[in-house]
Enzyme design. Structure first.
Site, short mmCIF file in Angstrom:
data_model
loop_
_atom_site.label_atom_id
_atom_site.label_comp_id
_atom_site.label_asym_id
_atom_site.label_seq_id
_atom_site.Cartn_x
_atom_site.Cartn_y
_atom_site.Cartn_z
N SER A 569 5.15 -40.49 60.28
CA SER A 569 4.48 -41.72 60.64
C SER A 569 5.53 -42.73 61.18
O SER A 569 6.21 -42.43 62.15
CB SER A 569 3.70 -42.27 59.45
OG SER A 569 2.79 -43.25 59.85
N HIS A 682 -3.86 -37.52 59.29
CA HIS A 682 -2.57 -38.17 59.05
C HIS A 682 -2.02 -37.90 57.65
O HIS A 682 -0.83 -38.11 57.40
CB HIS A 682 -2.73 -39.69 59.27
CG HIS A 682 -1.45 -40.41 59.52
ND1 HIS A 682 -0.67 -40.18 60.64
CD2 HIS A 682 -0.79 -41.37 58.81
CE1 HIS A 682 0.39 -40.97 60.61
NE2 HIS A 682 0.34 -41.68 59.51
#
Length: 708
Positions: A569, A682
């Site tokens: 991320s 994610h």
């Protein structure tokens, strides 16, 4: 007993505990999660253990049971279980689904709902007669007030799913042709600014709404409606009102997706039925995430952010009259992020609702989670704003907590440096701690768990930087080993020194592993948390590189010629940025990363707020700035072999970010590899399919093994 190093596929052997709930008899229900390797899936059931740590046994017989919550008298346990339409509400007696722990019989679980779209969350009323439910519904389904006929009559367990909404304008699937049995394909129409959300996908035109179930009759009543979501329902202490959090925008000229606030609303009840429409209690100037009633019911205590520094703003504690008014800051001198901002790969559930009051001793104050200097603990804040730690003692990440009904004990779910999450009992008066569960003891007995060492140094421009170094297994005297720098996401999150499967597998292969909290991280004060905003690649980058310099100077067993780097991320975009600006690392891994701030703006579910907040602009007015800060603009300079991992269903950092970077690297003849994980979003490395998590660890280890 000889212990062995921790390998990637040891992920299949862990057990995860979460969601504790304590009844008046001192029985702690909790969720126990394991992995079914053959099915490549997670299995959850509910267990119970006494407050003295004895009698740990199974309560429910499902393999996807979750969200245990005791009735106020402790006689029944409510929980969620998959059924038609989604998760539905069930209850079992305190004895569980069978008299004997190994004789689980699902016939004893009573099903209370059959909602078309299931139940997302629920909470018992103080008298145990009602349960507030959260479920998704259309905006045009109006709730009925007390003096009108109810939309839902008595709901029996065997009834068909209810609450049928009108067709949504956003998704028309019915054919208008002469062959209604063959639905015509039509385009999906969206008009809202942010029509997709990480973890949920593209918006279905529905909203999370509030309902009340009357247990005696089975009647379900819808309390809220309209084009907005509601969350975090809380009963008033007298049971005559339900309050909840919602972002309602009445002005048609305002775009709800661009506004960062959420308010508390309250709806009055009589006999479980609404007396009037919900009333707004707060003033649309705070992003309220959680709240609780004070025991006397006169005031609400809020955990909220003023968003002065966007997502880098601290959550703080406020109070407001239950009838409405201006929120007041309770502890203005407290410079600590409230809630759990710690990242890790060994938590199976999010943080508990907060804050909590002891109804018998409200003068003691309110209990909250606090993120501070690499640990997350429970703190008690009194009416004067004084703050006192309730838990502590070494590296700790308390991700969930609850009070026993008498207020004497705090039960926490916590990670430590030595082991994955377990339940602990803490005496709130003396601080004495007792471990209640031992779900991982047998498995850990055969594993060599490495304990990280805390480090701290001063950055060249002043701030103190804090982190950990994990020494490799079997380090011979005088040997030199590679070092891998790991970078966390966020950027407004925090690393801890607790057990991490990812870090342990790297150390098991002979690497020293370094992780730190650079500026921008939570846990070190508001000024530190906001410091990376508008300075991407500046102070945050220097902190990381200076952490490597510090480790090389402090630990003589690190080989300065064999350095690796990796992150996910925000940690991924920082990895991309660093290898585009220095060649000191011999191998790099970037997962669920960002490469291009220009395209991130329009494709991420948080692109607008994130890019404008962290980088400081948008593509229309600040294209040059965004491109200059994009690793993609500098990708042709990357010489470090770079492994790129990404989930194909990632809406936070869309997979196009990985594809753009991979294409540029291949175009310029660089050493790279792209691995796409199907059906993964994610949270792949934290809660993705077990086999894909294991594969990702193996791919990372193989990449570092090849180049380090």
């Amino acid at each position: 007993m000889n212990k062995r190093p921790i390998m990637p596929d040891d992920l299949y052997g862990y057990q995860w505990v979460s969601q504790p709930s304590v009844n008046p008899r001192g029985l702690v229900a909790y969720v126990n999660q394991t992995v079914d390797r053959e099915k490549n899936d997670y299995i959850t059931h509910i267990r119970a253990v006494s407050l003295d740590g004895s009698g740990d046994r199974r309560l429910t017989g499902g393999d996807k049971d979750s969200a245990p919550s005791w009735s106020p008298d402790g006689s029944r346990l409510a929980f969620l279980r998959p059924a038609e339409g989604g998760k539905q509400l069930y209850t079992v007696p305190a004895e569980g689904e069978a008299a004997e722990p190994d004789q689980v019989q699902s016939r004893l679980a009573v099903k209370h709902t059959a909602l078309t779209r299931g139940v997302n969350a629920f909470v018992w009323s103080p008298d145990g007669r009602y349960i507030a439910l959260m479920s998704r519904a259309g905006a045009d389904v109006e709730p009925q007030l007390q003096d009108k006929p109810q939309v839902q009559d008595k709901l029996q367990v065997q009834d068909k799913p209810q609450i049928q909404d009108k067709p949504q304008l956003q998704e028309r699937h019915q054919s208008q042709s002469a062959h209604p049995e063959q639905p015509a394909l039509r385009g999906r129409v969206f008009e809202r600014t942010t029509p997709k959300t990480e973890g949920s996908g593209w918006w279905d035109g529905l909203y999370s709404q509030l309902f009340v179930l009357e247990l005696e009759t089975g009647r379900i009543t819808q309390l809220t409606s309209g084009p907005w979501d509601v969350s975090a329902p809380v009963w008033s202490p007298d049971g005559e009102a339900l309050s909840f959090v919602s972002k309602r925008v009445e002005d048609e000229l305002l775009d709800a997706d661009l506004l960062h606030f959420a308010d508390v609303y309250t709806v009055k009840l009589s006999g479980g039925q609404p007396i009037g429409k919900p009333v707004k209690i707060t003033a649309s100037d705070l992003l309220i995430s959680q709240f609780a009633y004070a025991p006397d019911g006169r005031r609400l205590t809020l955990i909220a952010s003023d968003r002065v520094y966007g997502s880098g703003s601290h959550n703080r504690l406020y109070t407001v009259p239950a009838a409405g008014g201006t929120p007041e800051l309770l502890a203005p001198g407290l410079d600590m992020q409230l809630g759990n901002a710690a990242l890790g790969d060994m938590k199976s559930a999010g943080a508990s609702p907060s804050p909590l009051y002891d109804p018998h001793h409200p003068q003691l104050g309110v209990y909250v989670l606090g993120t501070d200097h690499g640990n997350v603990n429970v703190y008690r804040i009194d009416g004067t704003g004084a703050c006192e730690a309730v838990t502590g003692g070494g590296e700790k990440d308390v991700y969930q907590y609850t009070l026993s009904p008498d207020g004497r004990y705090m039960v926490t779910a916590a990670l430590t440096a030595e082991r994955p999450g377990e339940l602990y009992r803490v005496d709130v008066r003396t601080g004495e701690e007792l471990r209640l569960t031992r779900r991982n003891d047998e498995f850990l007995a055969e594993l060599e768990v490495r304990i990280p060492e805390r480090i701290a140094f001063k950055a060249s421009d002043g701030p103190g930087i804090h982190g950990w170094l994990l020494k490799p297994a079997g380090l011979p005297q005088g040997a030199k080993v590679p070092l891998i720098l790991q970078i966390h996401g966020g950027p407004h999150a925090m690393y801890t020194g607790v057990f991490s499967h990812e870090m342990q597998t790297l150390a098991a292969l002979g690497y020293a592993v370094l992780w730190v909290n650079p500026r921008g991280s939570m846990g070190y004060g508001q000024d530190f948390a906001k410091a990376c905003r508008g300075d991407f690649g500046g102070g945050d980058c220097r902190d990381l590189l200076e952490a490597v310099d510090y480790a090389l100077a402090a630990f003589d067993f690190i080989d300065e010629t064999r350095l690796g780097i990796g992150g996910g991320s925000y940690g991924g975009v920082m990895t991309n940025w660093i290898v585009a600006h220095t060649n000191r690392f011999r191998a790099a891994v970037t997962h669920r990363s960002i490469s291009n701030w220009l395209s991130m703006y329009g494709t991420s579910d948080i692109g607008i707020s994130y890019v404008e907040g962290v980088i400081g602009g948008n593509p229309q007015e600040h294209a040059e700035l965004l491109w200059s800060k994009s690793p993609l603009a500098h990708a042709h300079r990357i010489e470090t072999p770079l492994l790129i991992l990404h989930g194909e269903n990632d809406y936070r950092t869309p997979i196009s970010q990985a594809e753009e970077l991979y294409t540029a690297l291949k175009r310029y003849g660089k050493t790279t590899k792209l691995i796409r994980y199907p059906g993964s979003n994610h949270t792949l490395l934290k809660s993705g399919k077990p086999s894909l998590r294991v594969d990702s660890f193996e791919q990372v280890n193989a990449w570092f093994g090849q180049y380090l």
